[in-house]
Design an enzyme around this catalytic site. Structure first.
Site: not given
Ligand code: S3P
Length: 454
Positions: A370, A339
């Site tokens: 991402r 993350d």
């Protein structure tokens, strides 16, 4: 029509964050990073399945976790929130205490919510439907549907033309759960946790093997709540032989979220001569590895007042501004920093040399793709970044565009916040579009930024 309305509401809700180039405090202390998101979800889930009452403090009152609260309330668990004290009280009804709910359950933006809760719904004697926002409708669910089906679950979802996965809404039909031996194809704490939760509904033990270790909050909480769980390296065996019970007579304090702290850790590293302290941050080794990576990159970070209270380790993190140099991230560290990679890329932008992130294909199926959104983020700062199927390489200290920087969050909270950190570190004006998503994990982010300005 429902789809159209949802889209319109989505657009109306879009917000911006505009920051003007400003100086930051050199000496600063932050004591109100919000509670850990992963632990907050698990607190509601295991608190609901326990046969007694649990009170958690420093619970993350963010949209993601509040959706999990609402779901268990809809499944007839008495849960009360005290938003001011950040406390939640859950009157657990035991493993078999959930009751049917007619309405579709809504996880909002939370991939963790939908995957973990589906593990429990799969074992119920009543049907349920679970879904979430636009982004959730694009998150792959085969990774839980396949192993849960091996355990006897019956789950159907949506197929999308041209794609091979299955997507929410998920319809979960009543089933009897059997034990399973399953090796996870990817290191995913969400999948591991869904299977561990399902295993609580069979008296025979299930064994789950991880290819690489990943965050272990579920195992820690299950052990503390008295589950029949045994861990041997990357192999976890768990059954429903024992009832779950909260052993703590007092309030359980959830540490502050390392993944939220990470934005301010990186920022403090990038301010020359800074001396910042972030208080009471969770430092579970399956979460805090960004610290080791930043230290390898030349950062000066010290852990103070280390303690383990109420299950999980925490500490105060002291950071001093330092010159950073880029490195290649070791493969085994990836699940532990999954993350934090967007904000690590921001650190990489200001560091000497090349930052290489590989073996991180999972980034493609987060709140946004991402790898793509991190590339766009770095390019918005004028940085040079090359995309790979499973990561990227980024040349630090490459040309940086003049203000203002303009960033699209793509509805991804961590991209929005990483953009803000990049702008503050480089003292640039920035406009970040669509920042409503920050509320999913870090409701007081903007306030903490204001507090850090001179
Ligand atoms: C989470 C696990 C991680 C992480 C997510 C929270 C959890 O996902 O990215 O933000 O609480 O279990 P994966 O384990 O699927 O990589």
């Amino acid at each position: 029509l429902a789809m159209l309305l949802k889209t319109m509401i989505h657009f109306l809700a879009m917000t911006q964050l505009i920051l003007k180039a400003s100086k930051l405090k050199n000496t600063h202390s932050i004591s109100n990073i919000p509670g850990d998101k992963s632990i907050s979800h698990r607190a509601i889930i295991l608190g609901s399945l326990a046969n007694n009452t649990s009170i958690f403090q420093n619970f993350l009152m963010s949209e993601d976790c509040l959706h999990t609260v609402k779901i268990f309330q809809q499944l007839s668990i008495p849960i009360t929130l005290n938003k001011e004290n950040k406390t939640v009280t859950i009157q657990g009804q035991g493993l078999y205490g959930l009751k049917p709910c007619e309405t579709q359950l809504d996880v909002g933006n939370s991939g963790t919510g939908i995957r973990l809760i589906t593990g429990i719904l799969a074992a119920q004697s009543f049907p349920t439907t679970i879904s979430g926002d636009h982004s959730i409708e694009k998150r792959p669910m085969k990774r839980i549907i396949t192993p849960l089906s091996n355990m006897g679950a019956s789950i159907t979802g949506i197929s999308i033309e041209g794609k091979t996965d299955i997507y929410p809404p998920l319809h979960i039909h009543p089933s009897k759960i059997n034990a399973v031996n399953y090796t996870l194809p990817v290191a995913s704490a969400q999948v591991k946790s869904a299977l561990l939760f399902a295993s609580l509904f069979s008296k025979n033990p299930s064994t789950i093997i991880e290819p690489e270790s990943c965050r272990n909050h579920t195992e820690i909480m299950l052990q503390n709540f008295g589950a029949d769980i045994h861990i041997a390296g990357k192999s976890i065996t768990c059954s429903g032989k024992n009832e779950l019970s909260n052993p703590y007579k007092k309030t359980i304090t959830i540490p502050s979220d390392f993944s939220s702290a990470a934005f301010f850790i990186v920022l403090a590293c990038l301010i020359p001569n800074s001396n910042w302290t972030l208080k009471h941050i969770g430092i579970n080794p399956t979460r805090g590895t960004l610290i080791d990576i930043l230290i390898q990159m030349g950062a000066t970070i010290t852990l103070k007042n280390k303690n383990t209270q109420d299950m999980e380790p925490f500490a105060d993190i002291e950071i001093k501004g330092s010159e950073l140099h880029n490195i290649e991230i070791p493969k085994e560290s990836i699940p532990f920093i999954i993350d934090e990679i967007p904000v690590l890329a921001i650190a990489g932008l200001f560091a000497k040399g090349t930052l290489i992130v590989k073996n991180a294909k999972e980034l493609r199926v987060k709140e946004s793709d991402r790898i793509k959104t991190t590339k766009a983020l770095i390019e918005a700062f004028g940085g040079s970044i090359k995309e790979y199927e499973d990561g990227f390489s980024l040349i630090g200290q490459s040309s940086i565009l003049p203000s203002p920087v303009i960033i699209q969050s793509q509805g991804d909270h961590r991209i929005a916040m990483s953009g803000a950190i990049g702008a503050l570190a480089s003292q640039r004006d920035i406009t970040i579009h669509n920042t409503d998503c920050i509320k999913t994990s870090f409701p007081n982010f903007e306030n903490l930024i204001k507090d850090a300005l001179l």
